[in-house]
Design an enzyme around this catalytic site. Structure first.
Site, mmCIF file in Angstrom:
data_model
loop_
_atom_site.group_PDB
_atom_site.id
_atom_site.type_symbol
_atom_site.label_atom_id
_atom_site.label_comp_id
_atom_site.label_asym_id
_atom_site.label_seq_id
_atom_site.Cartn_x
_atom_site.Cartn_y
_atom_site.Cartn_z
ATOM 1 N N TYR A 147 0.722 -1.447 0.110
ATOM 2 C CA TYR A 147 -0.098 -0.389 0.083
ATOM 3 C C TYR A 147 0.568 1.273 0.218
ATOM 4 O O TYR A 147 0.038 2.078 0.623
ATOM 5 C CB TYR A 147 -0.676 0.025 0.905
ATOM 6 C CG TYR A 147 -2.228 -1.415 1.367
ATOM 7 C CD1 TYR A 147 -3.273 -1.048 -0.129
ATOM 8 C CD2 TYR A 147 -1.734 -1.913 1.638
ATOM 9 C CE1 TYR A 147 -4.087 -1.647 0.128
ATOM 10 C CE2 TYR A 147 -2.967 -3.563 1.941
ATOM 11 C CZ TYR A 147 -4.429 -3.111 1.203
ATOM 12 O OH TYR A 147 -4.908 -3.964 1.039
ATOM 13 N N ASP A 208 -1.928 -11.132 9.674
ATOM 14 C CA ASP A 208 -1.301 -12.260 8.121
ATOM 15 C C ASP A 208 0.221 -12.093 8.836
ATOM 16 O O ASP A 208 0.894 -13.566 8.362
ATOM 17 C CB ASP A 208 -1.373 -12.040 6.904
ATOM 18 C CG ASP A 208 -2.329 -12.492 6.155
ATOM 19 O OD1 ASP A 208 -3.371 -13.554 6.692
ATOM 20 O OD2 ASP A 208 -3.475 -10.847 5.335
ATOM 21 N N TYR A 528 -11.532 -0.468 0.064
ATOM 22 C CA TYR A 528 -11.611 -0.469 1.699
ATOM 23 C C TYR A 528 -10.545 0.575 1.346
ATOM 24 O O TYR A 528 -9.621 0.749 3.114
ATOM 25 C CB TYR A 528 -12.071 -1.466 2.689
ATOM 26 C CG TYR A 528 -10.572 -2.778 3.263
ATOM 27 C CD1 TYR A 528 -10.654 -2.417 4.699
ATOM 28 C CD2 TYR A 528 -10.113 -2.945 1.936
ATOM 29 C CE1 TYR A 528 -9.726 -3.150 4.449
ATOM 30 C CE2 TYR A 528 -9.140 -3.849 2.582
ATOM 31 C CZ TYR A 528 -8.644 -4.346 3.891
ATOM 32 O OH TYR A 528 -7.605 -4.139 3.916
ATOM 33 N N ARG A 529 -8.810 0.370 1.075
ATOM 34 C CA ARG A 529 -7.904 0.414 1.691
ATOM 35 C C ARG A 529 -6.719 0.475 0.302
ATOM 36 O O ARG A 529 -7.603 -0.225 -0.677
ATOM 37 C CB ARG A 529 -6.932 -0.102 2.543
ATOM 38 C CG ARG A 529 -5.923 -0.018 3.262
ATOM 39 C CD ARG A 529 -6.042 -1.114 4.217
ATOM 40 N NE ARG A 529 -4.723 -0.923 4.634
ATOM 41 C CZ ARG A 529 -4.184 -1.812 5.419
ATOM 42 N NH1 ARG A 529 -4.809 -3.442 5.641
ATOM 43 N NH2 ARG A 529 -3.113 -1.657 6.551
#
Length: 603
Positions: A147, A208, A528-529
């Site tokens: 991201y 994760d 959402y991101r």
């Protein structure tokens, strides 16, 4: 350090570094590091675009300003970003650039990095930035890989790295099942601290990979995999430095002498925490968080489903079980391609052709795996004493077995290094490092995510899957989808893995993602991101009523950050000094992340 020395150096432990690995994961981390460097062909970068200076600031003024900040924080805590960019890897990640760059790696780079050691020093940095009108970009630890990592959206911003010196666990309450942490506390660190105190009745929900910041993950609305997997829903109270330098505490933390900061999130009056989630409205320096009670037992399970077209029926079965909490945790339904990639071997070991790996090749490979041939695989966990678990597992088994060919895999048949056991540990609140092995699918492996949200409906899952497959086939990118199922929604996380040293591969991945974002939005699905370079596009898809939401965010930005110094552009929110100057990244902007300057302070 040479490339060879870097590859052969040992992995830092938590006892040596705030971002280190717990001793129980050291050998696994060592093996992971070896596999990362085995596929790395990218040479060490040389700097072609030095010096990096904040927009609108003369170099000497900037140098003098850094010197002034060094006197306040200590010269060892202020560092110019003028050295070669070292990629490192997950456990030794850079804060100088995006380790998994999808644009030229010198685009999204800070001019300097600063390391405050307290909330008061964060205030000093913010006041300094306002004095000189220098943009700053705060990070917790910078491990938001996929991201944007530690990269700032505006080139030349000063990176405020909170993790190095603000990494204290301020409280763990064994009675209240809560904790209070600073930004540099990783899930690894909190887990180790809970164990060291002998609090076996407390669990930490982990994502994760456990090396990320608890605060960073939570304010970006990341998830874990126990019943406490919605991290933002599990936080309670923030301490925040505002863009003008004031400090506030939210919720019960605003009450002097309070004893419920970490136990009741709302306090009195408007609930303001939300504006500090996925925003550039402040720097979170402390956060309360709830911990999960040990459920008194747990049992992981795994089901395989044979056909891709089973997806509709499987999701329809999952929905009532998840809403009714028979399926208790944020579990995963993964596609077969990930079953292959997650073992950590390069794609070339299986297929050397162009385009996406053919389905017949995929099924031929996986038929030799311990779980056998399949198209979808569900990882879940049941919690509680054995008789309670068995009641729920019997219901799950009866429902999943309605899908022709569905099989429950006996864990006793699986080797110790099978990926199932990593999911077993994570769903039991034990951090791991195995997940990112699928990045080795490509040389110089990097990943970036397509992350839309939908209802838990078979038709929606099928539509998103087909949408993603169509664009992946168009751009020749192997498809790695996983559905992460919440209580009433599901996230489709599609990881696009690419060779970050290949400009064409980077361009294909970014073009594919831009199409996917628009395709999904046209069907009513929003991200959402997202990655830094997609934030403008994603924010633009939330356009109801002529973009009223973004206009509201801009009003908040102008009120809270009049000088526009705090993380300009994050989540598509630009200060007034940047608006109308071409800073937004869209399909037509290409790899250029820079706009046409910044309005001078007088405007």
């Amino acid at each position: 350090m040479s490339f060879t020395d870097e590859a052969q150096s040992d992995v830092p432990l938590l006892s040596e570094k705030h971002s280190g690995i717990p001793p129980f994961l050291l050998e696994k981390a060592r093996k992971a590091k070896v596999s990362v460097f085995e596929t790395r062909t990218k040479p060490k970068a040389t700097r072609n675009r030095l010096p990096v200076i904040p927009h609108g600031i003369e170099e000497q003024v900037f140098v003098d300003a850094l010197g002034e900040l060094g006197k306040q924080l200590g010269v060892e805590n202020v560092e110019r970003n003028d050295k070669p960019l070292t990629d490192g890897w997950y456990m030794e990640h850079p804060n100088t650039h995006d380790l998994m760059a999808v644009v030229d790696e010198e685009e999204l780079v800070p001019s300097a990095m600063v390391y405050p050691g307290s909330t008061e020093e964060v205030q000093q940095v913010v006041l300094w930035a306002n004095k000189y009108h220098i943009p700053i970009f705060p990070i917790s630890m910078g491990r938001n890989l996929g991201y944007g990592g530690a990269a700032p959206r505006v080139r030349g911003s000063v990176l405020v790295d909170l993790g190095r010196r603000m990494n204290k666990i301020l409280d763990i309450s064994a009675q209240d099942y809560t904790c209070l942490v600073e930004p540099g506390v990783s899930f690894f660190a909190l887990y180790e601290a809970v164990k060291e105190k002998g609090y076996d009745h407390l669990w930490v929900d982990v994502p994760d990979v456990g090396g990320g910041s608890i605060i960073g993950n939570t304010v970006d609305r990341g998830v874990g995999y126990t019943p406490y997997g919605d991290h933002w829903a599990c936080h309670s109270g923030l301490e925040v430095v505002l863009p003008t330098g004031e400090v506030i505490r939210t919720g019960m933390g605003a009450l002097p002498g309070n004893n419920t900061w970490q136990t009741f999130p709302y306090g009195f009056g408007p609930y303001s925490d939300g504006i500090f989630s996925q925003s550039n409205f402040g720097i979170v320096t402390k956060m309360g968080m709830t911990l999960m009670p040990n459920p008194g037992g747990y049992e992981s399970f795994m089901y395989t489903f044979q056909k891709e077209e089973d997806l509709d029926q499987v999701i329809e079965i999952i929905r009532p079980l998840r809403i009714g909490n028979i399926l208790e945790n944020v579990a995963q339904l993964r596609h077969v391609t990930q079953s292959i990639a997650v073992i950590g071997r390069p794609r070339s070991d299986f297929y050397k052709g162009d385009g996406t790996i053919p389905a017949d090749v995929v099924h031929s490979i996986v038929s030799n795996f311990p779980m056998g041939d399949h198209s979808w695989i569900y990882y879940g966990m049941s919690y509680g004493p054995k008789h309670i678990r068995q009641y729920k597992l019997d219901i799950i088994d009866a429902e999943f077995k309605k899908v022709p060919g569905a099989r429950r895999i006996d864990p006793a048949t699986l080797p110790a290094d099978e990926y199932f056991w990593a999911r077993d540990r994570i769903a039991a609140g034990v951090p791991d490092i195995q997940e990112l092995r699928w990045v080795n699918w490509m040389p110089n492996g990097a990943h970036i995510a397509f992350s839309p949200v939908s209802p838990i409906r078979g038709a929606d899952a099928t539509r998103l899957f087909e949408l993603a497959r169509r664009r992946h086939d168009q751009f020749g990118i192997d498809l790695f989808p996983a559905f992460c199922v919440g209580l009433r929604e599901m996230h489709l996380i599609v990881e696009l893995v690419y060779d970050r040293a290949d400009p064409r591969k980077r361009r294909d991945v970014l073009d594919c993602l831009r199409h996917l974002v628009d395709d999904a939005a046209a069907c009513g699905y929003g991200e959402y991101r997202t990655h830094l370079v997609l934030m403008d596009q994603v924010a633009g898809t939330y356009s109801w009523n002529d973009g009223a939401l973004l206009k509201f965010h801009e009003k908040l930005k102008d009120a809270l950050d009049p000088n526009g110094i705090m993380a300009p552009g994050r989540c598509g929110i630009w200060p007034k000094q940047y608006r109308g100057r071409g800073w937004e990244m869209t399909k037509t902007s290409g790899e250029n992340t820079q706009g046409d300057g910044v309005a001078p302070p007088s405007q």
